[in-house]
Design an enzyme around this catalytic site. Structure first.
Site, mmCIF file in Angstrom:
data_model
loop_
_atom_site.group_PDB
_atom_site.id
_atom_site.type_symbol
_atom_site.label_atom_id
_atom_site.label_comp_id
_atom_site.label_asym_id
_atom_site.label_seq_id
_atom_site.Cartn_x
_atom_site.Cartn_y
_atom_site.Cartn_z
ATOM 1 N N TRP A 168 0.811 -1.213 0.000
ATOM 2 C CA TRP A 168 0.000 0.000 0.000
ATOM 3 C C TRP A 168 0.840 1.257 0.000
ATOM 4 O O TRP A 168 0.535 2.212 -0.727
ATOM 5 C CB TRP A 168 -1.011 -0.032 1.147
ATOM 6 N N ASP A 240 -1.469 6.697 6.117
ATOM 7 C CA ASP A 240 -2.599 5.878 5.691
ATOM 8 C C ASP A 240 -2.886 4.904 6.834
ATOM 9 O O ASP A 240 -2.087 4.008 7.108
ATOM 10 C CB ASP A 240 -2.210 5.122 4.410
ATOM 11 N N LYS A 264 -12.412 -1.457 6.906
ATOM 12 C CA LYS A 264 -11.703 -2.449 7.710
ATOM 13 C C LYS A 264 -12.280 -2.465 9.131
ATOM 14 O O LYS A 264 -12.802 -3.461 9.579
ATOM 15 C CB LYS A 264 -10.212 -2.112 7.785
#
Lengths: 429, 429
Positions: A168, A240, A264
């Site tokens: 990511w 993030d 999530k």
């Protein structure tokens, strides 16, 4: 160790001994608004059954409870059952409004109360300082990969720093190349993204506008346990936090921007939350699409255009639930406990199971592991699914297994997984 | 004219005479997954009541039915009751999956079946030719205002044409200025956006890469009844159909791109649908954010990153409902009927009510109107709300009233509004 065989029996609606609420499926002919002929549709819901036989009621209840599985998916992911039941109860008519949340004007007083409470509860949870804005946006973290340099860099020539600890942060770095001059200050690629660097090893540019990290790598399962400081005194730390957002307390004041996809820990997919220090707002590059301009969204309280209303409502229900649990200090304790028993099971398996990640930076949220006998992986996943534990397959880019154990995964789910792992090992060692 | 006083009594679950399904609110202590102390939560749902007294049951049913209102909001907007009830019944566990749609991995077989069916049903509804892709995106039409020039223009110097018939086409034009050279080929501003131009009046650039229209202006209530042809034989027609998408049949082959926010006619907010001819994909400008690149989404079947899964599921339920109604030919007939009685009521009021829009281009979806005695507008809205008809206030930029009567607004809702308007006029003329 006591493990429930019925994954969610602890959650069945129950009222003393003689009244058992058990879910029942009813099939009813429904007259549709368009005056079409009747057709049967299935309405499944909790119905109160009066019974003198608590055993029969419990059996019925367990039969239904088994309909739900333990979902170890990396996101979209498991949501709290209490939140789902409340959402279900309010789906057709949100109390007092005469309509579903999905039908509400985003400018009406009902939805405003929903989004304002969601923001207020999130501010309480994370103790967000008043000089930060909270934005409810769309487009996932992937949109923020572009929005960050477009908003934080005055020109495409501005330097910024990225710590690349997994897939990511690597994606974030690559997208930034379009809008600024990003520099990789450390990469874990050579070690297959199993580490977080000592912060002294980061080769930071003293002029970097920001230092970007991915606080928890969903695919590789490495997590920052504390945070680096930008070398540039005028630079800011940007994180993030998609996959560990609201899983533990965070000192927001250390960051310029925190962003997270909701899917999530805090809601369904389709909502992206940005927490940004106000002085960083209002400096977007001229070619920034209006939807990527933080100023537009901050000035309009996330209502510049139609926001993802239902997703924001769901996030609000989750925030409320987290507060009722005692806030993020309590939530973190539960997450530590769950992770501990899972990592202990892996480490105590005499190598039958292996965690590739350096112990000190193992994620509390995403637990990748492999089998020494990798040929058994398919069997492991198949047998687990039979036991109603699903989505345990590792990301296609790394293979193996991965158990995502977000806030909403109950301890019983992890206990059941660990018991299954021991049993599987006993049968296949 | 017969008007139901209970807005949605036609929709109550009913099974022959002796069995009435009436909704009931039950309050049950729930044991939460985290082993917290019991607390009561309200579960509201349809419960089968066995009764020998159909009158009592009907009274109960009507009491509940009145909880829902007729919602004339411009979007997010009313959804079909059958769709909401089905969504409610499936919220906690989507049949066979053991989890909510909101919890499903977007890469799992269950969600894939949902998104594939949604696309397939939409293709059937609009008879989308195979050489077009269907994308389920995020960010609203406002994101497309940027994505269109970024994808359809090779450089920021490329000329494109915009027909400006209201607020939305004006916004689209303004955003395009960042990424290409847009030209306004006609503007209705001087006439307060009450007209659609004769196509001969459009001063099209023969080199324009595309000709952009807003097929239905949500705020001003003007709607294209047919479509202009781009002067450039290599150019394409592009339409924002957010507020009349799937309200009638459309010949998709006349367009290069059709795009629409879902939150008017086909779902909740948070989903944007793009229908694009395949040869237009793959030419994005270098600085296009990855989330705005049609190629990325087309190649990944809208699963490049996590899509707004629950919203897509809801759209799928709506598409299924529209097909069951007989498709868009039948849907258009219903919409024409609803619009006809509302416009007739306005035109037949001897000037008490007025529609500002030229008759030939009045929208079937959004019906703005004013009161000759504008000082009564507040009273009109207040009294209507008491009668359970809400969101009738016009957009803040134009004032007056606006009734949005999308697909999901039943004929009974429009009939009730018209009866109220006549009654209000009788009392205030």
């Amino acid at each position: 160790m006591s493990i429930s065989t019925s994954p969610h029996s602890h959650f069945l609606l129950r009222k003393q001994n003689q009244n058992h609420f058990v879910p029942k499926t009813v099939s009813a002919p429904v007259s549709l608004p368009s005056s079409r002929p009747f057709r049967p549709i299935k309405i499944k819901c909790a119905t109160q059954i009066q019974t003198q036989d608590p055993h029969a009621a419990r059996a019925q209840a367990q039969a239904h409870a088994q309909e739900r599985v333990f979902n170890f998916a990396a996101g979209p992911a498991i949501l709290p059952e209490s939140v789902l039941l409340r959402a279900q109860s309010e789906l057709y008519v949100w109390p007092g409004s005469g309509m579903s949340v999905m039908e509400m004007s985003h400018r009406g007083k009902e939805f405003k109360s929903i989004i304002e409470k969601a923001e207020s509860d999130l501010r309480t949870l994370l103790q967000i300082p008043p000089e930060y804005s909270v934005l409810f946006l769309q487009g996932g973290a992937t949109s923020q990969f572009a929005a960050l340099p477009l908003n934080l860099c005055a020109a495409a020539t501005d330097p910024v720093d990225y710590v690349v600890t997994g897939s990511w942060s690597d994606k974030a770095f690559k997208e930034a190349q379009k809008f600024c001059k990003p520099n990789v200050v450390w990469s874990g690629k050579a070690e297959k993204y199993t580490k977080i660097p000592p912060f002294g090893e980061l080769k930071q540019n003293p002029d970097a506008k920001y230092l970007h990290i991915c606080a928890n790598e969903t695919i590789h399962g490495v997590e920052f346990k504390n945070y680096p400081t930008p070398k540039n005194p005028n630079g800011v730390l940007v994180a993030d936090m998609s996959s560990n957002f609201c899983s533990k307390p965070v000192d927001v004041s250390k960051f310029g921007v925190i962003y997270a996809g909701a899917q999530k820990n805090v809601g369904p997919s389709g909502v992206t939350i940005v927490i940004i220090r106000n002085d960083l707002i209002g400096h977007a590059q001229g070619l920034t699409p209006v939807m990527f301009d933080y100023k537009i969204h901050a000035e309009n309280n996330s209502l510049y255009n139609t926001p993802p209303c239902y997703g924001i409502y769901m996030c609000g229900l989750v925030f409320e639930d987290l507060l009722e649990q005692g806030g993020l200090v309590e939530v973190e304790k539960k997450n530590q406990k769950k992770a501990e028993i899972l990592y202990n099971a892996i480490d105590g398996s005499n190598g039958f199971y292996k965690s590739p990640v350096e112990k000190s930076v193992r994620s509390l949220m995403n637990v990748p592991f492999t089998l020494e006998k990798s040929e058994l992986e398919g069997e492991f996943i198949k047998e687990a699914a039979k036991e109603k534990m699903v989505q345990l397959k590792g990301h296609r880019s790394v293979g193996g297994m991965r158990a995502s154990i977000y806030n909403a995964m109950p301890l019983a789910g992890v206990q059941k997984l660990v018991a299954f792992m021991k049993d599987f090992q006993a049968r296949h060692a």
